[in-house]
Design an enzyme around this catalytic site. Structure first.
Site, mmCIF file in Angstrom:
data_model
loop_
_atom_site.group_PDB
_atom_site.id
_atom_site.type_symbol
_atom_site.label_atom_id
_atom_site.label_comp_id
_atom_site.label_asym_id
_atom_site.label_seq_id
_atom_site.Cartn_x
_atom_site.Cartn_y
_atom_site.Cartn_z
ATOM 1 N N LEU B 34 9.421 -30.440 30.843
ATOM 2 C CA LEU B 34 9.397 -29.041 31.064
ATOM 3 C C LEU B 34 9.009 -28.652 32.335
ATOM 4 C CD1 LEU B 34 7.956 -27.963 27.544
ATOM 5 C CD2 LEU B 34 10.479 -28.475 27.912
ATOM 6 N N HIS B 38 11.608 -23.532 31.744
ATOM 7 C CA HIS B 38 11.366 -23.629 30.509
ATOM 8 C C HIS B 38 10.190 -22.728 30.059
ATOM 9 C CE1 HIS B 38 12.964 -27.892 31.171
ATOM 10 N NE2 HIS B 38 13.904 -27.534 30.157
ATOM 11 N N GLY B 148 18.095 -20.600 29.663
ATOM 12 C CA GLY B 148 18.004 -20.205 31.271
ATOM 13 C C GLY B 148 19.410 -19.922 31.730
ATOM 14 N N SER B 187 14.746 -30.525 35.464
ATOM 15 C CA SER B 187 14.153 -31.849 35.090
ATOM 16 C C SER B 187 14.776 -32.691 36.069
ATOM 17 C CB SER B 187 14.490 -32.101 33.747
ATOM 18 O OG SER B 187 13.931 -31.141 32.771
#
Lengths: 283, 283
Positions: B34, B38, B148, B187
């Site tokens: 995360l 997030h 997102g 990520s």
């Protein structure tokens, strides 16, 4: 009379309300023109749930371009009258535009099952079926959903879909209901003229014949199919669409009959396509 | 620490319990590792719902055979620690086998959107995404789900799926969260070495550049793309996967920029594929 619900939103509110009260919902999805087969599902749903919802929706995407969407029998007044006897709590009967508004794009598919048996003869059919059932499950939010074994492949696929997709709906299948002479009940039987109605009897008879042959020790699918074909040919003008001897879960064809086995047929009697099946179990 | 739930059954029981109590559920599906992007979703979910559930699941079917499934960054301990700060009610973190047991066969697809932009470069990717999200929605039963805008096409498709399938889940998208220098949080940014990290800045810069050009009166997509390509080429070794100027709902390409328009890019920086986008609105 049962409450008729036409919009998705109203149905979702209604079923959401039932669920919030902790009431269990039994659901019987149909294409209408109800017969005793449907009624057996409604009765079972009534017995096992606090609330029963029946849907009546002739689902366009599950009909091929040359199939009988237009002439599929419809009589919602008769259906509602029939259902009122069984104290159904709601009948969800949306218009096609309500279920598939402009720009609709989404589908649910069960790979490796949708292309077998009826799926081979009716490309796209089962994608249409699994998609509408997934939508109906989201709208009606049933605990239990009831399907007839006449549409054997359908209940296999829906059971698989519900499990794979974690839908939280228990799929219950009920035995095929038949006319006294053995013909499987189907809304499409109304399309048969007198002569064809008699010819159609050979369908169930060929399945019973297959069972007798298997029980007498014949285990070769080729031999059983040949014997069934021979019997079916006694009805002139009847056209075999397919004949399958397969595993009742995976629908994989079996060359040697052993264990639980599905024998399923689809046949054209005149222009009417009829299906029937039998499950046998032998050592 | 947030409650970690590993089985589908336990999660369904838990969320069923929340819903029965009339509590609203906000859901943030993630692949873990995360970042602030997030967290912005978690915060928004916290604000608008009684209960917040986060899922952490690196979903194998959405990765192509040559993609980075194996080296996708994972650190669940770190994730749980981070989430505990935000008083998330449950973290659903199933194993792959729990979501896709042997014999799994079912998929959900949004036709006509899944084959565009990222879908063209990553065949099967979005079918993987829509299928897992449909499953997660059935398991978590959220009222609201948060996505997102960095994955712009993803939230478009999920919104379409949820509406088409009558899932009863409101899809909420939140603005892309960026590093101070403009790089969209991902990520996958952890895969970048120092040099590539600098090169990656050109991605967002090219989008901002496009916006300036459009605002200065250039409305030809060909011209805008040419200018963006030229700017991107200043970063050596950066490979453009695609560049799209399209309608933000249908994802249909636009040759002339008018109205609400999505400009989206995917770029390889070394072996790492990064995406970013911007939505502009011009008369």
């Amino acid at each position: 009379m049962a409450k008729v619900v036409k919009s998705v939103e109203s149905m979702m509110k209604l079923s959401g309300g039932f669920r919030k009260k902790g009431l269990s919902i039994g659901f019987v999805p149909t294409m209408g023109y109800l017969h005793k087969g449907h009624i057996s599902l409604v009765k079972e749903a009534k017995k096992r749930n606090d609330i029963v919802v029946v849907s009546i929706f002739v689902n366009p995407p599950q009909f091929g371009p040359r199939e009988d969407l237009k002439k599929y029998p419809r009589d919602i007044k008769r259906d509602l009258k029939l259902l009122s006897r069984y104290k159904v709590n709601a009948v969800f009967a949306p218009a096609a535009k309500e279920m598939y508004p402009d720009g609709y794009r989404t589908g649910v598919e069960v790979k490796g099952l949708s292309d077998k048996l009826c799926g081979a003869s009716r490309p796209g059919h089962f994608k249409g079926v699994t998609t509408i059932v997934a939508k109906l499950f989201n709208i009606v939010r049933p605990n239990n959903a009831y399907f007839g074994e006449k549409d054997f492949q359908q209940q296999v696929m829906i059971r698989k879909m519900a499990r794979d997709m974690n839908m939280g709906v228990r799929i219950i299948s009920m035995p095929t209901v038949r006319e006294k002479d053995g013909l499987a009940m189907s809304s499409r039987n109304t399309h048969l003229n007198k002569e064809d109605r008699v010819k159609a009897l050979v369908i169930n008879r060929s399945l019973k014949f297959a069972k007798i042959l298997v029980n007498s020790g014949i285990r070769s699918s080729v031999k059983i199919k040949a014997a069934m074909t021979k019997l079916m040919r006694t009805a002139r003008g009847l056209k075999i669409d397919y004949m399958s001897i397969c595993d009742p879960e995976t629908l994989d064809e079996k060359s040697i009959i052993k264990g639980k086995t599905l024998i399923a047929v689809a046949v054209y009697v005149g222009k009417t396509r009829l299906i029937d099946n039998i499950v046998i179990n032998c050592a």
